[in-house]
Design an enzyme around this catalytic site. Structure first.
Site, short mmCIF file in Angstrom:
data_model
loop_
_atom_site.label_atom_id
_atom_site.label_comp_id
_atom_site.label_asym_id
_atom_site.label_seq_id
_atom_site.Cartn_x
_atom_site.Cartn_y
_atom_site.Cartn_z
N ARG A 1 1.12 -1.33 0.24
CA ARG A 1 -0.29 -0.05 0.21
C ARG A 1 1.09 1.22 0.04
O ARG A 1 -0.06 2.46 -0.10
CB ARG A 1 -0.64 -0.14 1.62
CG ARG A 1 -2.15 -1.25 1.45
CD ARG A 1 -3.07 -0.58 2.06
NE ARG A 1 -4.08 -1.99 1.73
CZ ARG A 1 -4.62 -2.34 3.05
NH1 ARG A 1 -3.48 -2.55 3.94
NH2 ARG A 1 -4.79 -3.72 2.81
N LYS B 1 0.34 11.48 -11.65
CA LYS B 1 -0.17 9.83 -12.56
C LYS B 1 0.61 8.97 -12.80
O LYS B 1 1.62 8.89 -13.12
CB LYS B 1 -0.72 10.58 -13.73
CG LYS B 1 -1.91 10.87 -13.80
CD LYS B 1 -2.38 11.52 -15.70
CE LYS B 1 -3.39 12.50 -16.11
NZ LYS B 1 -3.56 12.82 -16.88
N GLU C 1 5.20 18.91 -26.00
CA GLU C 1 4.62 19.14 -24.70
C GLU C 1 5.03 20.10 -24.41
O GLU C 1 3.80 21.16 -23.28
CB GLU C 1 4.39 18.31 -23.53
CG GLU C 1 3.91 16.48 -23.71
CD GLU C 1 2.81 16.09 -24.17
OE1 GLU C 1 2.12 16.74 -23.64
OE2 GLU C 1 2.49 15.75 -24.60
N LYS D 1 2.53 23.50 -15.05
CA LYS D 1 2.19 22.10 -15.39
C LYS D 1 1.43 21.93 -13.82
O LYS D 1 0.54 22.08 -13.44
CB LYS D 1 2.84 20.77 -16.04
CG LYS D 1 2.22 19.82 -15.61
CD LYS D 1 2.41 18.11 -16.70
CE LYS D 1 1.90 17.48 -16.15
NZ LYS D 1 1.84 16.36 -16.39
N GLU E 1 -7.87 15.39 -12.25
CA GLU E 1 -8.41 15.91 -13.20
C GLU E 1 -10.16 16.01 -14.01
O GLU E 1 -10.76 14.75 -14.13
CB GLU E 1 -7.39 14.63 -14.22
CG GLU E 1 -8.20 15.01 -15.69
CD GLU E 1 -7.50 14.49 -16.91
OE1 GLU E 1 -6.38 14.13 -16.95
OE2 GLU E 1 -7.73 14.08 -17.83
N ARG F 1 -7.29 20.50 -15.09
CA ARG F 1 -6.25 19.44 -15.43
C ARG F 1 -6.33 18.55 -16.78
O ARG F 1 -5.55 18.55 -17.81
CB ARG F 1 -5.72 18.30 -14.69
CG ARG F 1 -4.85 17.72 -14.77
CD ARG F 1 -4.01 17.08 -13.71
NE ARG F 1 -2.88 16.07 -14.21
CZ ARG F 1 -2.41 14.51 -13.73
NH1 ARG F 1 -2.30 15.29 -12.06
NH2 ARG F 1 -0.87 14.86 -14.38
N ASN G 1 -4.46 17.72 -22.12
CA ASN G 1 -4.96 17.14 -23.17
C ASN G 1 -5.13 17.76 -24.70
O ASN G 1 -5.67 16.99 -25.42
CB ASN G 1 -6.31 16.32 -22.30
CG ASN G 1 -6.38 15.81 -21.33
OD1 ASN G 1 -5.09 14.73 -21.16
ND2 ASN G 1 -7.55 15.68 -20.92
N HIS H 1 -4.08 16.07 -27.99
CA HIS H 1 -4.22 14.65 -26.97
C HIS H 1 -5.17 13.63 -27.72
O HIS H 1 -5.45 12.84 -27.43
CB HIS H 1 -3.95 14.27 -25.87
CG HIS H 1 -2.19 14.28 -25.46
ND1 HIS H 1 -2.08 16.06 -25.78
CD2 HIS H 1 -1.25 13.79 -24.43
CE1 HIS H 1 -0.53 16.02 -24.90
NE2 HIS H 1 -0.38 14.18 -24.80
N HIS I 1 -3.90 11.41 -29.82
CA HIS I 1 -4.45 9.58 -29.54
C HIS I 1 -4.57 9.56 -30.98
O HIS I 1 -4.57 8.10 -30.68
CB HIS I 1 -4.58 9.55 -27.98
CG HIS I 1 -4.04 9.94 -27.29
ND1 HIS I 1 -4.81 10.43 -26.13
CD2 HIS I 1 -3.37 9.67 -27.24
CE1 HIS I 1 -3.66 9.98 -25.05
NE2 HIS I 1 -2.75 10.01 -25.12
N HIS J 1 4.74 9.56 -29.54
CA HIS J 1 3.90 10.09 -29.08
C HIS J 1 3.51 11.70 -29.16
O HIS J 1 2.50 12.06 -29.92
CB HIS J 1 3.58 10.40 -27.50
CG HIS J 1 2.71 10.72 -26.63
ND1 HIS J 1 1.46 10.38 -26.58
CD2 HIS J 1 2.84 11.66 -26.07
CE1 HIS J 1 1.18 10.94 -25.73
NE2 HIS J 1 1.96 12.16 -26.07
N1 GLY Z 1 0.08 13.97 -18.61
C1 GLY Z 1 -1.06 14.90 -18.88
C2 GLY Z 1 -1.89 15.08 -17.58
O1 GLY Z 1 -0.10 14.70 -15.80
O2 GLY Z 1 -2.56 15.74 -16.89
#
Ligand code: GLY
Length: 366
Positions: free
Chosen positions: A126, A148, A190, A228, A238, A242, A246, A249, A253, A269
């Site tokens: 955990r 993330k 980015e 960021k 998000e 946040r 995107n 993307h 994507h 990417h």
């Molecule tokens: N790569 C997009 C984010 O971290 O939300």
């Protein structure tokens, strides 16, 4: 600064130092000494380093002198190894070496290693301590910032994962000297994105710049990460702003996934996101949100560093269909981040498959 108050249709203007993460990354030549100091001040019960075959060869020799005694695990490099099977290998290794919750895992690598290692650390017993040492431009300006973590699953990218901020992230831009040009370009997409969604002045600075000509990435990384951080600090999970991250993307994507499924046509990417930003800027211009001259500027900044992506007009419907699988969607409705002027992202914009297809058709004429 327009802080998010809940509903969509929000512009965020970047203002430094208004919102900040609890543990902002250390960026520059002081990064590895800062990690050494952290380990001295708060020694873990045991220290583990996760690298891949590239970073074990190119980066670990530079990191090693800053570390006390530790165990090293080297996994295969590449997105195809960002799997639960590799996680099992990491969990097995930690277990075999009796890692307890006071142990610390250093993740030395690009987005695959920092995402996968962060996920393994967050879930092992955990949660054990974790420090990210991103070594690619993409990981430094994006993947390793914002908590993330995760792995791919059944063909879907980052399908399994959790939000978990590491204890620290340290970035030494000298690692970038080991990267192939294409990998640097991928991260640069980015950088362009962060400027476009939140900082018009930063975007103006990118005009006339090409990846190949950058000699010192440190100020660019610092500024891009600050943008960021500012957005993530407002909305770590998000549910609102946040989503600005995107931008590029939705179409990006779709292009990336479609081309990946075609033998020999996979693109990085960042190359797909660069094309996606042009398409989504075109969509914004179609809606009167972006001026023609602004669209031209986006195209010029992208074209200075990226070759156009190659696809045929009769592939467009199949490419657009991939946008239906995007994690950002709700039900059947495709949600996209667009621009309302350079430096101002707006999220949760409904777009249709026909819109996406039209933007891809426009891209082919540029
Ligand atoms: N790569 C997009 C984010 O971290 O939300």
């Amino acid at each position: 600064m327009y802080a998010w108050a809940g509903p969509p249709f929000i512009c965020i203007r970047f203002t430094p130092a208004v919102f900040a993460l609890t543990n902002p990354p250390t960026i520059g030549p002081e990064a590895l000494p800062a990690l050494a100091e952290l380990l001295r001040q708060a020694p873990p019960s045991r220290l583990f380093v996760l690298a891949d075959t590239n970073t074990a060869r190119d980066c670990y020799p530079h990191l090693r002198p800053y570390l006390p005694a530790h165990e090293l695990l080297v996994i295969e490099a590449g997105e195809e190894h960002k799997t639960l099977a590799t996680c099992a290998e990491v969990w097995h290794w930690l277990t075999a070496h009796h890692a307890d919750r006071h142990a610390l895992l250093v993740c030395l690598g690009g987005g695959v290693v920092t995402d996968l290692g962060g996920f393994c650390a967050a879930t092992y017993k955990r949660g054990l301590r974790c420090v990210g040492v991103p070594t690619t431009l993409l990981a430094q300006v994006d993947a390793a910032v914002g908590g993330k973590t995760g792995v791919d699953f059944e063909g879907f990218k980052n399908h399994i994962g959790v939000f978990q901020e590491p204890e620290a992230v340290v970035m030494d831009p000298s690692f970038l000297a080991t990267l192939p040009a294409g990998e640097l370009r991928s991260g640069y997409a980015e950088v362009i994105k962060h400027a476009l969604i939140a900082d018009a002045a930063a975007f103006a600075d990118l005009r006339g710049l090409a990846v190949a000509t950058v000699s010192d990435w440190t100020p660019i990384i610092r500024h891009s990460v600050a943008i960021k951080e500012n957005i993530v600090a407002q909305d770590p999970h998000e549910s609102g702003p946040r989503k600005l991250l995107n931008f590029g993307h939705t179409v990006g994507h779709a292009l990336e996934s479609y081309l990946l499924a075609q033998p020999g046509r996979a693109v990085r990417h960042g190359e797909a996101v660069a094309a996606g930003m042009v398409c989504e800027s075109w969509l914004a211009a179609q809606r009167g949100l972006l001026g023609a001259e602004e669209l031209t500027q986006v195209r010029e900044v992208v074209a200075a560093s990226f070759e156009p992506l190659r696809f045929a007009a009769d592939e467009i419907d199949a490419i657009a269909a991939y946008a239906l699988h995007d994690k950002k969607n709700r039900g059947d409705s495709i949600k996209c981040t667009l621009l309302r002027g350079l430096g101002h992202g707006i999220f949760d914009q409904a777009v249709t498959l026909a819109d996406i297809a039209a933007s891809l058709r426009a891209y082919l004429t540029f």
